[in-house]
Design an enzyme around this catalytic site. Sequence first.
Site: not given
Length: 257
Positions: A65, A110, A113, A133
């Site tokens: 992110a 992310g 991910e 995270e």
Amino acid sequence: MSEAVVTEERESLWIVRINRPERRNALGRAVVEGLTDAAARVAEQKAVRAVVLCGAGDRAFCAGADLKERQTMDEDAVRAFVTSLNRMMNAIERSPKVWIAALHGACLGGGLELALSADLRVARSDLVTGLPEVRLGIIPGAGATQRLPRLVGVARAKELILTGARIGADRALQIGVVNRVADDHEAAALELAGEVCKGAPISLRQAKLAVNEGWDLDFEAGLRWERTCYDVTIPTEDRLEGLRAFAEKRPPNYRGE
Ligand code: COA
């Protein structure tokens, strides 16, 4: 400003590249929009079989992110953004095309991910991956708590999710996060894509669907689902082309019809 995501569109293969090397290809709104758009556009291309997803610059596939952009968001904006992230990654996972993530350098949060929403992953040996995270006061929110245990098993997934620790390419290969490690990750991903591209587009779409939607059904239901996916290939022109090419001892010319 240059485009946040750039695509190279070939007949049977697209290369989709995150293009924010100055922010280590972090997932900000522009990147998410670019990837969402690329996934939607490639899905419409009948003859395309595979997509290689990679990152610009030498340092990172994707640093997760965009933490700078995140700082400017209020709670509602964070919720909306996480929803858009999930939508984009689900579109890749459910894409009728085979997505191959070519990973190098940092692939964090992310970024991992995103890689997990692809079908296959190839890494350069400098890969550093993990899910930091919990160390940032959040949890993985774009599918990793669900996709990673399914891919590598609950204990290994928890090791990454609960420690937030970073692992290298060797460990990632050992536990099955990546399919292979190569000196030139993009060349290796293209080679793998070349193998995929020998398949017929509708076959690839149906085979991916058979696995994606079938692997966690009970065995008999899974076999029935496989048959449902298979039947779609029977009336296709490409199936007949495959038989003709075999008889004529030549490579098939599949058109996705
Ligand atoms: N969001 C926004 N900007 C990021 C970023 C992210 N996730 N990751 C890196 N950047 C920015 C840095 O702030 C820096 O910007 P600056 O030049 O304005 O200071 C620039 O990218 C280069 O980063 P730098 O740390 O100098 O590069 P590096 O190649 O040495 O290290 C990383 C790269 C990815 C290992 C390191 O930046 C990092 O750990 N980033 C955070 C990753 C993270 O925790 N992601 C999880 C989010 S859930």
